[in-house]
Design a protein around this motif. Sequence first.
Motif, short mmCIF file in Angstrom:
data_model
loop_
_atom_site.label_atom_id
_atom_site.label_comp_id
_atom_site.label_asym_id
_atom_site.label_seq_id
_atom_site.Cartn_x
_atom_site.Cartn_y
_atom_site.Cartn_z
N HIS A 1 32.88 -34.35 -22.14
CA HIS A 1 33.89 -33.29 -22.13
C HIS A 1 35.12 -33.81 -21.39
O HIS A 1 35.00 -34.43 -20.33
N PRO A 2 36.33 -33.61 -21.94
CA PRO A 2 37.55 -34.17 -21.34
C PRO A 2 37.70 -33.86 -19.85
O PRO A 2 38.06 -34.74 -19.05
N MET A 3 37.44 -32.62 -19.46
CA MET A 3 37.61 -32.24 -18.06
C MET A 3 36.60 -32.96 -17.18
O MET A 3 36.93 -33.44 -16.08
N VAL A 4 35.36 -33.07 -17.65
CA VAL A 4 34.32 -33.75 -16.89
C VAL A 4 34.63 -35.24 -16.79
O VAL A 4 34.51 -35.85 -15.72
N ALA A 5 35.01 -35.83 -17.90
CA ALA A 5 35.30 -37.27 -17.91
C ALA A 5 36.44 -37.61 -16.96
O ALA A 5 36.43 -38.65 -16.30
N GLN A 6 37.44 -36.73 -16.85
CA GLN A 6 38.60 -37.00 -16.01
C GLN A 6 38.28 -36.85 -14.52
O GLN A 6 38.83 -37.56 -13.68
N HIS A 7 37.36 -35.93 -14.18
CA HIS A 7 37.07 -35.65 -12.77
C HIS A 7 35.59 -35.84 -12.46
O HIS A 7 35.04 -35.14 -11.60
N ARG A 8 34.96 -36.80 -13.09
CA ARG A 8 33.51 -36.93 -12.99
C ARG A 8 33.00 -37.04 -11.55
O ARG A 8 31.95 -36.52 -11.20
N GLU A 9 33.74 -37.75 -10.68
CA GLU A 9 33.26 -38.00 -9.33
C GLU A 9 33.29 -36.77 -8.42
O GLU A 9 32.65 -36.77 -7.36
N VAL A 10 34.03 -35.74 -8.81
CA VAL A 10 34.13 -34.56 -7.95
C VAL A 10 33.62 -33.29 -8.59
O VAL A 10 33.64 -32.23 -7.97
N ILE A 11 33.18 -33.35 -9.84
CA ILE A 11 32.60 -32.17 -10.49
C ILE A 11 31.09 -32.23 -10.32
O ILE A 11 30.44 -33.16 -10.78
N HIS A 12 30.55 -31.24 -9.63
CA HIS A 12 29.12 -31.24 -9.32
C HIS A 12 28.49 -29.91 -9.70
O HIS A 12 29.11 -28.85 -9.57
N LYS A 13 27.26 -29.99 -10.12
CA LYS A 13 26.43 -28.80 -10.30
C LYS A 13 25.58 -28.65 -9.03
O LYS A 13 24.94 -29.60 -8.59
N ILE A 14 25.61 -27.46 -8.44
CA ILE A 14 24.85 -27.20 -7.21
C ILE A 14 23.84 -26.10 -7.52
O ILE A 14 24.22 -25.00 -7.91
N GLY A 15 22.57 -26.40 -7.35
CA GLY A 15 21.54 -25.42 -7.64
C GLY A 15 20.41 -25.50 -6.63
O GLY A 15 20.35 -26.40 -5.79
N VAL A 16 19.51 -24.53 -6.72
CA VAL A 16 18.33 -24.49 -5.86
C VAL A 16 17.12 -24.26 -6.75
O VAL A 16 17.15 -23.40 -7.64
N THR A 17 16.06 -25.03 -6.54
CA THR A 17 14.88 -24.90 -7.38
C THR A 17 13.61 -24.98 -6.53
O THR A 17 13.61 -25.59 -5.46
N ASN A 18 12.54 -24.35 -7.03
CA ASN A 18 11.26 -24.43 -6.34
C ASN A 18 10.33 -25.44 -7.01
O ASN A 18 9.20 -25.62 -6.58
N ARG B 1 13.10 -30.11 -13.11
CA ARG B 1 14.19 -29.16 -13.37
C ARG B 1 15.22 -29.73 -14.33
O ARG B 1 15.78 -29.01 -15.17
N ILE B 2 15.53 -31.03 -14.21
CA ILE B 2 16.61 -31.60 -15.03
C ILE B 2 16.09 -32.26 -16.31
O ILE B 2 16.86 -32.84 -17.07
N ALA B 3 14.77 -32.17 -16.54
CA ALA B 3 14.21 -32.75 -17.76
C ALA B 3 14.81 -32.05 -18.98
O ALA B 3 14.95 -30.83 -19.01
N GLY B 4 15.20 -32.81 -19.96
CA GLY B 4 15.80 -32.23 -21.17
C GLY B 4 17.16 -31.64 -20.95
O GLY B 4 17.57 -30.70 -21.64
#
Length: 401
Positions: free
Chosen positions: A276-293, A299-302
């Motif tokens: 995605h253009p926005m992700v590719a341009q700012h890849r180092e600072v765009i993060h997904k933050i989540g909490v899982t049990n 969690r990230i499989a698939g």
Amino acid sequence: MADFTDEDDALLSELGVEVGSKKTSSRTPQEERIIAGFEDIQCFVEEHGRIPQHGEDRDIFERLYAVRLDRIKALPECRSVVAPLDHQGLLGDPVTATATGEDEELDDDALLAALGVEAECPGITELRHVRPAAEKQAAEEVANRTRCEDFATFKPLFEQVQKDLDEGIRETRPFELKAEIAPGRFFIVGGQKAYVAEMGEIEITAQGRTDARLRVIFDNGTESNMLMRSLQRALNKDEAGRRITEPVAGPLFADRPEDGDEASGTIYVLRSKSDHPMVAQHREVIHKIGVTNMSVKQRIAGARLQPTFLMADVELVATYELFNINRTKLENLIHRIFEPARCDIEIRDRFGRPVVPKEWFMVPLFVIDEAVKRIKDRSITDYRYDPSSARLISIRGSTSQ
């Protein structure tokens, strides 16, 4: 037509609503009850300037009114009764039971439980206009206070509680459940701190509800020998009614277990490999933050098949193990902190439908790490995230270093 019964006596007592008897009219008692319920909704709209809405972030009473309005709109018999009174346009288009969204909200038992009413009690489909004398008397007990002869014993407790509040050791939060009322706990009702000094034997009322006699001490040197349900009603009726939490011992959560600790889950931070253009341009600072049990690997499989991961593989860049903490509340806190930097990235799912995932933020990793540390020691309450400088900024005027 819906079978309306006597069950809203209990609802009235929980809401602190007292409706006087109305003059004799041509309406049936059933129609009067429908109208009374609708009038409560109209009062809410007049006070707040909007219709009551569903949602976990809404006040429990607003959610209750939202359910009731959905039911009135869904039943033609109810609509016809209140339609002449609908000067606010609340009825709108008819809805069906499946369109109300109630399957995503609290059911009747859960709503009642949130109000402090046991789940085995009847439902909440109607209102009566006259509260039983016994319930009136119980509610009036809140005002029947006498001088506390041994207040000198309790005064240091109130002073310590105020000190704890000032130092952030204790907090106040909205009162929710009757189960919160127990000996040794503090509340704020009617603008005064109240301490439950004693509780008598738990009894079952004729309506099948639990109750007990309390000795409640107030910070103005008075006390009341009230019933538990009387204090509950007073707290529910008081918009400023609060529960004062117990002292907080230690950090919000631990990243290392101690004896007796229970694992709660993991905070994970991901980077996307999306083109995605926005992700590719700012890849180092765009993060997904989540909490899982579950395990993060699981969690990230698939990920490439899931819209929440931007339909692309991801890279795990940081994790923080949690113990003894509510995962959902923690995740909501983190997302609220970084809300100003939430990314508006629209992608297409496997079916071509547009989706905007909610857990991606344009935040440097070192700031996320600092935020987790400040959540842990509770200093996060003194900070906000400033997207323009990409830093946590002290709300007291100084910049985080």
